[in-house]
Design a protein around this motif. Structure first.
Motif, mmCIF file in Angstrom:
data_model
loop_
_atom_site.group_PDB
_atom_site.id
_atom_site.type_symbol
_atom_site.label_atom_id
_atom_site.label_comp_id
_atom_site.label_asym_id
_atom_site.label_seq_id
_atom_site.Cartn_x
_atom_site.Cartn_y
_atom_site.Cartn_z
ATOM 1 N N GLU A 187 38.805 41.589 49.695
ATOM 2 C CA GLU A 187 37.980 41.374 48.509
ATOM 3 C C GLU A 187 37.931 42.577 47.568
ATOM 4 O OE1 GLU A 187 34.148 40.221 49.854
ATOM 5 O OE2 GLU A 187 34.843 38.422 50.929
ATOM 6 N N ILE A 188 38.688 43.622 47.845
ATOM 7 C CA ILE A 188 38.638 44.815 47.005
ATOM 8 C C ILE A 188 39.361 44.572 45.685
ATOM 9 C CG2 ILE A 188 38.455 46.363 48.980
ATOM 10 C CD1 ILE A 188 41.410 46.945 48.721
ATOM 11 N N GLU A 189 39.059 45.418 44.705
ATOM 12 C CA GLU A 189 39.667 45.313 43.387
ATOM 13 C C GLU A 189 41.086 45.885 43.396
ATOM 14 O OE1 GLU A 189 38.359 43.832 40.847
ATOM 15 O OE2 GLU A 189 36.404 43.419 41.769
ATOM 16 N N SER A 190 41.954 45.285 42.583
ATOM 17 C CA SER A 190 43.356 45.751 42.501
ATOM 18 C C SER A 190 43.518 46.941 41.566
ATOM 19 C CB SER A 190 44.255 44.599 42.040
ATOM 20 O OG SER A 190 44.218 43.520 42.943
ATOM 21 N N GLY A 191 42.555 47.133 40.650
ATOM 22 C CA GLY A 191 42.677 48.196 39.665
ATOM 23 C C GLY A 191 42.846 49.581 40.264
ATOM 24 N N PRO A 192 41.951 50.016 41.153
ATOM 25 C CA PRO A 192 42.103 51.348 41.745
ATOM 26 C C PRO A 192 43.417 51.509 42.513
ATOM 27 C CG PRO A 192 39.878 50.532 42.108
ATOM 28 C CD PRO A 192 40.660 49.393 41.541
ATOM 29 N N ILE A 193 43.874 50.446 43.153
ATOM 30 C CA ILE A 193 45.130 50.519 43.891
ATOM 31 C C ILE A 193 46.289 50.760 42.931
ATOM 32 C CG2 ILE A 193 46.715 49.258 45.397
ATOM 33 C CD1 ILE A 193 44.333 47.715 46.468
#
Length: 312
Positions: A187-193
């Motif tokens: 469920e984490i955001e893709s932006g930081p990755i």
């Protein structure tokens, strides 16, 4: 006042709604009868009959008198807590509770690294489909086997002892905690990755700074939650011989010393509620949206949580 008329379409729709309601009522009634029939068969399977209550009722009432011994103070009957305290001190129950706490805590810490590893490798963001399901399958297989069974599996290592009980708790933690970690990672955001990847960071750096950095708070909260469960599991493992305060409870039950059993149960209650209050306060501190549970809520939900831990 003229009679209100409805179009044929409205009348037809009204009939359909009434028919649907009747059908739902019939289906609901049939389901209720089916559940009651299964319930009746279940009662027969476990031999729960009125005759059982009549046969063993007096014996249970006699045991209740021992669970709650009564003395008199100025002619007034009161609960004799002195008998509880005498047994608690004589058998060092707080020391036994410390062993149970050590089993749950050590098992949680031992299982945490593999739970973290399997959760990362089980995430589709790290391991491509379908290979990530190999690690999810391992965690699901571990979760499918209760901690009590894991303790029996480890019997060849030295019998049912605090050592093997701790190993069982650690193994159970891998499956339960790993699954919770995996769900959080999905469920984490893709932006930081993506931001970390644009800097030319390596695979490990992307995982640590792009993924795990987003779930630090929920990971801590879930680990504390599993610690609560593991303390209750440690008590249940002690009942089958795994040591700690659960073993003391089992011994007193076999001796039919119900007053001593109640004293042991009170210490178990103090142990588990203390751990849960600590965990709740820490979780509410790191999770702003979570309200800490009060003492009454913890006491009220204790039987349910204990039963859930026995089923794990």
């Amino acid at each position: 006042m003229s009679q209100q008329t409805f179009s044929p379409e409205v009348k037809q729709r009204y009939k359909e709604i009434r028919r649907a309601r009747r059908i739902r009522a019939v289906i609901g009634g049939l389901l209720f009868l089916a559940v009651m029939a299964l319930f009746y068969r279940a009662l027969i399977a476990v031999e729960m009959t009125v005759a059982q209550y009549i046969r063993y009722g007096p014996q249970f009432l006699g045991a209740l008198e021992q669970y709650f011994p009564v003395t008199t103070v100025n002619g007034v009957p009161v609960l004799d807590v002195g008998q509880y305290w005498e047994f608690i001190i004589d058998r060092n129950l707080f020391g036994q509770a410390g062993i149970t706490l050590a089993m749950g805590f050590a098992g949680t810490i031992m299982g945490f690294p593999l739970a973290l590893l399997f959760s990362v490798l089980g995430s589709g963001r790290v391991t491509p489909f379908p290979f990530n399901f190999l690690f999810r399958g391992v965690m699901s297989s571990i979760r499918a086997i209760p901690a009590l069974v894991w303790a029996l599996i480890y019997v060849p290592l030295g019998g049912v002892t605090p050592f093997t009980a701790t190993l069982a708790i650690a193994t159970d933690t891998i499956g339960n905690l790993g699954r919770l970690f995996t769900d959080e990672l999905e469920e984490i955001e893709s932006g930081p990755i993506e931001a970390i990847q644009t800097t030319g960071a390596g695979r490990i750096q992307v995982i640590v700074f792009g993924m795990l950095s987003q779930v630090t708070t929920p990971f801590i909260a879930w680990t504390l939650y599993i610690l609560e469960i593991n303390i209750r599991i440690a008590v249940s493992l002690g009942i089958i011989g795994g040591g700690g305060i659960g073993y003391t409870l089992a011994v007193q039950q076999r001796l039919f010393e119900y007053t001593n059993m109640m004293a042991t149960i009170l210490v178990i209650l103090v142990l588990i509620i203390s751990v849960e209050m600590f965990s709740q306060r820490v979780r509410s501190y790191i999770r702003a949206e979570e309200e800490p549970m009060g003492l009454w809520e913890l006491l009220k939900g204790f039987p349910r949580r204990m039963a859930e831990s026995l089923a794990k």
